[in-house]
Design a protein around this motif. Sequence first.
Motif, mmCIF file in Angstrom:
data_model
loop_
_atom_site.group_PDB
_atom_site.id
_atom_site.type_symbol
_atom_site.label_atom_id
_atom_site.label_comp_id
_atom_site.label_asym_id
_atom_site.label_seq_id
_atom_site.Cartn_x
_atom_site.Cartn_y
_atom_site.Cartn_z
ATOM 1 N N ILE A 3 -7.449 -13.649 4.924
ATOM 2 C CA ILE A 3 -7.383 -13.200 3.541
ATOM 3 C C ILE A 3 -8.720 -13.795 2.723
ATOM 4 O O ILE A 3 -8.775 -13.479 1.514
ATOM 5 C CB ILE A 3 -5.975 -13.651 2.769
ATOM 6 C CG1 ILE A 3 -6.078 -14.961 2.712
ATOM 7 C CG2 ILE A 3 -4.701 -13.186 3.551
ATOM 8 C CD1 ILE A 3 -5.030 -15.646 1.882
ATOM 9 N N SER A 360 2.566 -15.683 -1.755
ATOM 10 C CA SER A 360 1.977 -14.382 -1.133
ATOM 11 C C SER A 360 3.491 -13.382 -1.231
ATOM 12 O O SER A 360 3.081 -11.948 -1.239
ATOM 13 C CB SER A 360 1.726 -14.611 0.279
ATOM 14 O OG SER A 360 2.879 -15.222 0.995
ATOM 15 N N ALA A 364 3.423 -9.533 -2.761
ATOM 16 C CA ALA A 364 3.974 -8.565 -2.026
ATOM 17 C C ALA A 364 4.824 -7.697 -2.893
ATOM 18 O O ALA A 364 5.024 -6.527 -2.918
ATOM 19 C CB ALA A 364 4.223 -8.764 -0.760
ATOM 20 N N THR A 367 3.311 -6.006 -6.197
ATOM 21 C CA THR A 367 2.332 -4.979 -6.133
ATOM 22 C C THR A 367 3.121 -3.986 -5.295
ATOM 23 O O THR A 367 2.649 -2.723 -5.292
ATOM 24 C CB THR A 367 1.395 -5.358 -5.295
ATOM 25 O OG1 THR A 367 1.711 -6.043 -4.021
ATOM 26 C CG2 THR A 367 0.373 -6.448 -5.987
ATOM 27 N N HIS A 604 -11.733 -5.828 -0.180
ATOM 28 C CA HIS A 604 -10.560 -5.176 -0.166
ATOM 29 C C HIS A 604 -10.293 -4.179 -1.092
ATOM 30 O O HIS A 604 -10.895 -4.515 -2.185
ATOM 31 C CB HIS A 604 -9.300 -6.092 -0.110
ATOM 32 C CG HIS A 604 -9.366 -7.455 1.051
ATOM 33 N ND1 HIS A 604 -9.179 -7.240 2.320
ATOM 34 C CD2 HIS A 604 -10.193 -8.616 0.763
ATOM 35 C CE1 HIS A 604 -9.303 -8.403 3.008
ATOM 36 N NE2 HIS A 604 -9.789 -9.204 2.206
ATOM 37 N N THR A 607 -5.367 -3.326 -4.855
ATOM 38 C CA THR A 607 -4.213 -4.078 -4.793
ATOM 39 C C THR A 607 -4.122 -5.326 -3.584
ATOM 40 O O THR A 607 -3.539 -6.284 -3.982
ATOM 41 C CB THR A 607 -3.057 -3.019 -4.228
ATOM 42 O OG1 THR A 607 -2.950 -1.751 -5.240
ATOM 43 C CG2 THR A 607 -1.734 -3.317 -3.878
ATOM 44 N N ARG A 608 -4.686 -5.055 -2.616
ATOM 45 C CA ARG A 608 -5.196 -6.052 -1.703
ATOM 46 C C ARG A 608 -5.519 -7.381 -2.519
ATOM 47 O O ARG A 608 -5.376 -8.409 -2.139
ATOM 48 C CB ARG A 608 -5.491 -5.530 -0.429
ATOM 49 C CG ARG A 608 -5.759 -6.588 0.584
ATOM 50 C CD ARG A 608 -4.542 -7.003 1.164
ATOM 51 N NE ARG A 608 -4.551 -8.220 2.149
ATOM 52 C CZ ARG A 608 -3.411 -9.193 2.051
ATOM 53 N NH1 ARG A 608 -2.467 -9.139 1.271
ATOM 54 N NH2 ARG A 608 -3.728 -10.023 3.037
ATOM 55 N N SER A 611 -3.274 -9.099 -4.565
ATOM 56 C CA SER A 611 -2.319 -9.803 -3.914
ATOM 57 C C SER A 611 -2.819 -10.937 -3.322
ATOM 58 O O SER A 611 -2.144 -12.071 -3.474
ATOM 59 C CB SER A 611 -1.921 -8.910 -2.795
ATOM 60 O OG SER A 611 -1.400 -7.834 -3.344
ATOM 61 N N ARG A 692 -9.582 -1.981 4.275
ATOM 62 C CA ARG A 692 -8.270 -1.786 3.861
ATOM 63 C C ARG A 692 -7.413 -2.421 5.148
ATOM 64 O O ARG A 692 -7.637 -2.393 6.022
ATOM 65 C CB ARG A 692 -7.938 -0.297 3.748
ATOM 66 C CG ARG A 692 -8.674 -0.051 2.463
ATOM 67 C CD ARG A 692 -8.360 1.694 2.181
ATOM 68 N NE ARG A 692 -9.102 2.062 1.007
ATOM 69 C CZ ARG A 692 -9.011 1.942 -0.278
ATOM 70 N NH1 ARG A 692 -7.883 1.243 -0.635
ATOM 71 N NH2 ARG A 692 -9.785 2.470 -0.895
ATOM 72 N N SER A 693 -6.283 -2.907 4.465
ATOM 73 C CA SER A 693 -5.419 -3.810 5.604
ATOM 74 C C SER A 693 -4.142 -3.519 5.344
ATOM 75 O O SER A 693 -3.597 -3.071 4.424
ATOM 76 C CB SER A 693 -5.704 -5.447 5.626
ATOM 77 O OG SER A 693 -5.449 -5.704 4.154
#
Length: 693
Positions: A3, A360, A364, A367, A604, A607-608, A611, A692-693
């Motif tokens: 991350i 975290s 999650a 979001t 990223h 949103t990621r 987060s 993107r993940s």
Amino acid sequence: MEIFTERKKPSRRALLGRWVSRVVVLVAILFSGVMLGSGIEPEQIDNGTANLPTDAESAQAARLQESLGTAEFTPAIVVFDRGGEQLTAADRRAVATKVEELGSLAAPGQQVFPVFAEDGEAAFIGVPLATDTPEEELEEPITAIRDLSAKDLPDGLEASTTGGPAFIVDLSKVFDGADVRLLITTAGVVALLLLITYRSPWLWLVPLSVVGVADQVAAAMVAVGTQVFPFATDGASVGITSVLVFGAGTNYALLLIARYREELRQVEDRYAAMRIALSQAAPAILASSGTVVLALLCLGFADNPTSRNIGFGGAIGIVVAVVYALVVLPAAMTLFGRRLFWPFVPEVGQPEPTETGVWSKVAATVTKRPVLVSVVGLLALVVLALPLTGVKTGLSQTEQFRATPESVTGQEVLAEHFPAGSSQPTSVLTSSADADDVRRVVADVDGVQQVDDGGSEGDTSVLTVVLTADPASDAAFDTVEGIREAAQGVDPDALVGGPDAESLDARDAASRDQALIIPLILVVVLLVLLALLRSIVAAVLLVATVVATFAASLGASWWAFTHWFGFPALDLSVPLLSFLFLVALGVDYNIFLTTRAKEEAEEHDTTRAISIALAVTGGVITSAGILLAAVFTVLGVLPLITLTQIGVIVGFGVLLDTLLVRSVLVPALVALLGRRFWWPGHLSRSDHPVTRS
């Protein structure tokens, strides 16, 4: 899943290294010692008109009276009563005896005077004191008057001393030892929270020591500032500056140490780790501290000198705090190596605990359902803000204290049996030619009990007006406005002054200040966010959330003040100062969160990125918010309603911002907006490369 973005190369410009760090700490110790030992005393406010704009009518009246020599004396009022029963013959003889005894305490050439109430249930003795007596010298004569008046009274007869000089003494006693109490309490709160945060027996000592020294250096720097710049200090401004230094300084320390610990898991050399941490944390810290400083400097445009004093003193304090946080603290932290974090020593290759930590999971959840979370969060703020519809501002002189000092007790007894304004009459200055006509029209004003001749000098005459309303009450303000209209209808150059007129002018100045300064602060915060994030949408959204936080905090606090604390109103200065601290300090956490999100958004999707930012910064920002809220709540150790109100509003607002707005609402709104959050910056464009993940 990784991350973190690629680590930045350590900056060689940072003042860090085996020997450089030691030199920096040594220089800081020497500089701090010089400042603490300088013995420079700050300029202090020591009279009522210092809280007024210089062009206020009551301030002009005070200056004119001083030049005429008609305002050389003001009475301390000793009130005698039996709790509603008739005074006995022995009581009246005792009052006559006290007149003789108190005569020695009156100003040279002045006579004490007794007045008996028409209802026969009370009496008071006026003891004239010199108006120009400094505040620090008033305590001795007031204490002597109180001791002598209460001595050898008939059983059941009570004596209490009130009047302007007595109120000044009781107010100053609120701040006796305040610096020490605030320092000890604040340091204790900070130490406890740092110990809980770091779970290390000694790590907390380093940031606490650095911030504690910064607080004392800031006080010395403020003293120097008062000798150079046009501002002064008082007990409230000194206390608020100390709270700002401890709160902001510790917040910056928490953020820097968190980044340092993060880098120690990636880099072997502790100096290199601190350089990277400093290069990554410094921009956010400088942006947040710069926002606070600029917001405080906005108070320089205030009409009220007290607000200007808080603004300039607080700005100096924040500058000192950020210098010690970004220069002295990094050097001090690297002196002790990794063992400073024992028993949770970060080692190279250890997994980052925030990757799978509680924040975290919060990120999650938030979001994943951004619409629902946004609606619920906004509704919560609206509900908390609803009590704003009933907010009242303006405390009378007897409502300033949480406890009930003798001056308040005496004023309450005085108001029961005499015109409430007897202890602090209003003054009307007019031309001698118009004096009789002005006396006639002023006597006809509703709320005026009597009008007496207060002396004359040359072409100017002074009329002394006793009001029926309690001092500094709305009714008294209405009467003063009526007196001004009547007097100036006869003599356009007439001036109305005195304590009630000064309080009225202070209220009007506070209203003007709010109308000017609040929009100015919002513009400053907006410009800082625009410069930092390069996004109009992000800047506007973040400003809107901190304003909503302020409204919710003020509404909820007002409900608590009326239902739990029993406060009748907010002090005039509370809305502006609370807005300043909440907006300027509240935006700090949004800066810490969104600058990290912007950093992650280079790799990223939005949103990621938000987060990751919440997962990594959630723990440290929450700790910082709880600590800052606790530090502001420490203002409640002083029995002054104004500081208690500021402490509660800001403390609750910071918690609300930390636990709801920054950790839930803002991430949900960012996820909802997606790349549009960064508009018009390059991150908002669809062709921006992301992983993107």
